[in-house]
Design a protein around this motif. Structure first.
Motif, PDB file in Angstrom:
ATOM      1  N   LEU A  47      10.782-152.607 -65.654  1.00  0.00           N
ATOM      2  CA  LEU A  47       9.679-151.801 -66.189  1.00  0.00           C
ATOM      3  C   LEU A  47       8.369-152.583 -66.130  1.00  0.00           C
ATOM      4  N   THR A  48       8.423-153.858 -66.520  1.00  0.00           N
ATOM      5  CA  THR A  48       7.225-154.696 -66.455  1.00  0.00           C
ATOM      6  C   THR A  48       6.693-154.762 -65.031  1.00  0.00           C
ATOM      7  N   LEU A  49       7.590-154.971 -64.077  1.00  0.00           N
ATOM      8  CA  LEU A  49       7.187-155.052 -62.672  1.00  0.00           C
ATOM      9  C   LEU A  49       6.596-153.739 -62.174  1.00  0.00           C
ATOM     10  N   LEU A  50       7.218-152.617 -62.548  1.00  0.00           N
ATOM     11  CA  LEU A  50       6.720-151.320 -62.083  1.00  0.00           C
ATOM     12  C   LEU A  50       5.319-151.039 -62.601  1.00  0.00           C
ATOM     13  N   VAL A  51       5.096-151.312 -63.888  1.00  0.00           N
ATOM     14  CA  VAL A  51       3.756-151.095 -64.443  1.00  0.00           C
ATOM     15  C   VAL A  51       2.749-151.992 -63.737  1.00  0.00           C
ATOM     16  N   SER A  52       3.124-153.256 -63.549  1.00  0.00           N
ATOM     17  CA  SER A  52       2.222-154.211 -62.907  1.00  0.00           C
ATOM     18  C   SER A  52       1.929-153.840 -61.457  1.00  0.00           C
ATOM     19  N   ILE A  53       2.974-153.530 -60.702  1.00  0.00           N
ATOM     20  CA  ILE A  53       2.802-153.195 -59.288  1.00  0.00           C
ATOM     21  C   ILE A  53       1.972-151.931 -59.109  1.00  0.00           C
ATOM     22  N   SER A  54       2.210-150.945 -59.979  1.00  0.00           N
ATOM     23  CA  SER A  54       1.489-149.667 -59.860  1.00  0.00           C
ATOM     24  C   SER A  54       0.046-149.762 -60.336  1.00  0.00           C
ATOM     25  N   GLY A  55      -0.277-150.808 -61.095  1.00  0.00           N
ATOM     26  CA  GLY A  55      -1.628-150.934 -61.636  1.00  0.00           C
ATOM     27  C   GLY A  55      -1.908-149.986 -62.782  1.00  0.00           C
ATOM     28  N   ALA A  56      -0.855-149.460 -63.407  1.00  0.00           N
ATOM     29  CA  ALA A  56      -1.019-148.496 -64.494  1.00  0.00           C
ATOM     30  C   ALA A  56      -1.709-149.140 -65.697  1.00  0.00           C
ATOM     31  N   THR A  57      -2.579-148.384 -66.340  1.00  0.00           N
ATOM     32  CA  THR A  57      -3.277-148.874 -67.531  1.00  0.00           C
ATOM     33  C   THR A  57      -3.190-147.904 -68.709  1.00  0.00           C
ATOM     34  N   ASN A  58      -2.577-146.746 -68.494  1.00  0.00           N
ATOM     35  CA  ASN A  58      -2.477-145.750 -69.568  1.00  0.00           C
ATOM     36  C   ASN A  58      -1.050-145.204 -69.567  1.00  0.00           C
ATOM     37  N   VAL A  59      -0.199-145.790 -70.416  1.00  0.00           N
ATOM     38  CA  VAL A  59       1.247-145.566 -70.361  1.00  0.00           C
ATOM     39  C   VAL A  59       1.697-144.707 -71.544  1.00  0.00           C
ATOM     40  N   LEU A  60       2.578-143.756 -71.264  1.00  0.00           N
ATOM     41  CA  LEU A  60       3.179-142.928 -72.311  1.00  0.00           C
ATOM     42  C   LEU A  60       4.679-143.197 -72.350  1.00  0.00           C
ATOM     43  N   GLU A  61       5.179-143.522 -73.536  1.00  0.00           N
ATOM     44  CA  GLU A  61       6.596-143.787 -73.747  1.00  0.00           C
ATOM     45  C   GLU A  61       7.163-142.726 -74.675  1.00  0.00           C
ATOM     46  N   ILE A  62       8.299-142.161 -74.293  1.00  0.00           N
ATOM     47  CA  ILE A  62       8.982-141.189 -75.151  1.00  0.00           C
ATOM     48  C   ILE A  62      10.269-141.851 -75.644  1.00  0.00           C
ATOM     49  N   GLY A  63      10.259-142.262 -76.904  1.00  0.00           N
ATOM     50  CA  GLY A  63      11.387-142.978 -77.499  1.00  0.00           C
ATOM     51  C   GLY A  63      11.062-144.446 -77.687  1.00  0.00           C
ATOM     52  N   ALA A  64      10.665-144.836 -78.897  1.00  0.00           N
ATOM     53  CA  ALA A  64      10.220-146.213 -79.142  1.00  0.00           C
ATOM     54  C   ALA A  64      11.341-147.132 -79.593  1.00  0.00           C
ATOM     55  N   LEU A  65      12.285-146.599 -80.394  1.00  0.00           N
ATOM     56  CA  LEU A  65      13.308-147.393 -81.060  1.00  0.00           C
ATOM     57  C   LEU A  65      12.637-148.570 -81.775  1.00  0.00           C
ATOM     58  N   GLY A  66      12.966-149.824 -81.423  1.00  0.00           N
ATOM     59  CA  GLY A  66      12.387-150.969 -82.117  1.00  0.00           C
ATOM     60  C   GLY A  66      11.289-151.675 -81.360  1.00  0.00           C
ATOM     61  N   GLY A  67      10.873-151.114 -80.222  1.00  0.00           N
ATOM     62  CA  GLY A  67       9.748-151.677 -79.492  1.00  0.00           C
ATOM     63  C   GLY A  67      10.091-152.552 -78.301  1.00  0.00           C
ATOM     64  N   TYR A  68      11.371-152.683 -77.978  1.00  0.00           N
ATOM     65  CA  TYR A  68      11.770-153.545 -76.847  1.00  0.00           C
ATOM     66  C   TYR A  68      11.141-153.050 -75.542  1.00  0.00           C
ATOM     67  N   SER A  69      11.377-151.790 -75.214  1.00  0.00           N
ATOM     68  CA  SER A  69      10.821-151.265 -73.960  1.00  0.00           C
ATOM     69  C   SER A  69       9.299-151.211 -74.016  1.00  0.00           C
ATOM     70  N   GLY A  70       8.750-150.966 -75.212  1.00  0.00           N
ATOM     71  CA  GLY A  70       7.292-150.935 -75.358  1.00  0.00           C
ATOM     72  C   GLY A  70       6.669-152.269 -74.992  1.00  0.00           C
ATOM     73  N   ILE A  71       7.284-153.364 -75.426  1.00  0.00           N
ATOM     74  CA  ILE A  71       6.784-154.690 -75.077  1.00  0.00           C
ATOM     75  C   ILE A  71       6.890-154.918 -73.571  1.00  0.00           C
ATOM     76  N   CYS A  72       7.997-154.506 -72.993  1.00  0.00           N
ATOM     77  CA  CYS A  72       8.174-154.668 -71.539  1.00  0.00           C
ATOM     78  C   CYS A  72       7.107-153.896 -70.770  1.00  0.00           C
ATOM     79  N   LEU A  73       6.810-152.688 -71.207  1.00  0.00           N
ATOM     80  CA  LEU A  73       5.775-151.891 -70.555  1.00  0.00           C
ATOM     81  C   LEU A  73       4.406-152.560 -70.716  1.00  0.00           C
ATOM     82  N   ALA A  74       4.112-153.000 -71.940  1.00  0.00           N
ATOM     83  CA  ALA A  74       2.811-153.612 -72.212  1.00  0.00           C
ATOM     84  C   ALA A  74       2.614-154.912 -71.437  1.00  0.00           C
ATOM     85  N   LYS A  75       3.692-155.647 -71.231  1.00  0.00           N
ATOM     86  CA  LYS A  75       3.583-156.880 -70.436  1.00  0.00           C
ATOM     87  C   LYS A  75       3.087-156.573 -69.022  1.00  0.00           C
TER      88      LYS A  75
END
Length: 212
Positions: free
Chosen positions: A44-72
């Motif tokens: 997920l971190t690589l995909l966000v970085s490679i795509s150059g995305a800066t405005n991300v929407l996440e559906i399902g936060a749980l405890g924030g693990y994937s959120g941190i990966c996306l934000a990285k």
């Protein structure tokens, strides 16, 4: 499949203290240990970085693990909007994102995701990256909303699409979401506004590029 994922994690995942602390906090708060796998998070971190995305929407936060990966993936330049049904889950995720240094770049919308997605559409929000990891029965509804919220070329990534491998093994004991995921994968593969592929990492990810 489990053996392959263990191998991938053992070779490609480097211990991350912050993410390990997130997993501990999830257990300590009595939540299910259903965060994405370590290599899925790195992907997920690589995909966000490679795509150059800066405005991300996440559906399902749980405890924030994937959120941190996306934000990285977007570093200091991006923003994450996270939809979470359960208020104390969103609160834990928010604390964990703050510990990871992304507290000022994330906002949480608590409540039914379909209602919050409708609100985002009505307020003309747009996103260039989406990650869906919530109740499987609504995946197709979430997908349709994400397409409406997407800028041209946005990526939509959906987790758990292999349903523990049962979508591909007719002799396996079906998981609770096997049939839902089979139907969803077919929908994604044939959607006229998407160019998609299924990546067999973790519990399976579909990665789709939106063609508006």
């Amino acid at each position: 499949m489990k053996q392959i994922n263990r191998y991938i994690d053992s070779v490609f995942y480097k211990q991350d203290e912050i993410l390990e602390e997130v997993l501990v906090s999830i257990k300590e708060n009595g939540m299910r240990s259903i965060s994405v796998s370590p290599s899925t998070g790195k992907f997920l971190t690589l995909l966000v970085s490679i795509s150059g995305a800066t405005n991300v929407l996440e559906i399902g936060a749980l405890g924030g693990y994937s959120g941190i990966c996306l934000a990285k993936g977007f570093g200091k330049e991006g923003r994450l909007t996270s939809l979470e049904l359960v208020e104390n889950y969103a609160e834990l995720a928010s604390r964990n994102l703050s510990k990871a240094g992304f507290g000022d770049q994330v906002s949480y919308m608590v409540g039914p995701a379909l209602q919050n997605l409708e609100h985002l559409i009505n307020t003309n929000k747009r996103f260039d990256f989406f990650f869906i990891d919530a109740d499987k029965e609504n995946y197709e509804n979430y997908l349709n909303y994400c397409i409406q919220l997407a800028v041209n070329g946005a990526l939509i990534v959906c987790d758990n699409v292999l349903a523990r491998g049962t979508v591909a093994d007719e002799h396996a004991e079906p998981a609770r979401h096997t049939e839902s995921m089979k139907k969803f994968n077919t929908t994604v593969a044939n959607h006229p506004q998407l160019e998609s592929v299924l990546i067999p990492i973790g519990d399976g990810l579909t990665v789709s590029k939106v063609k508006n």
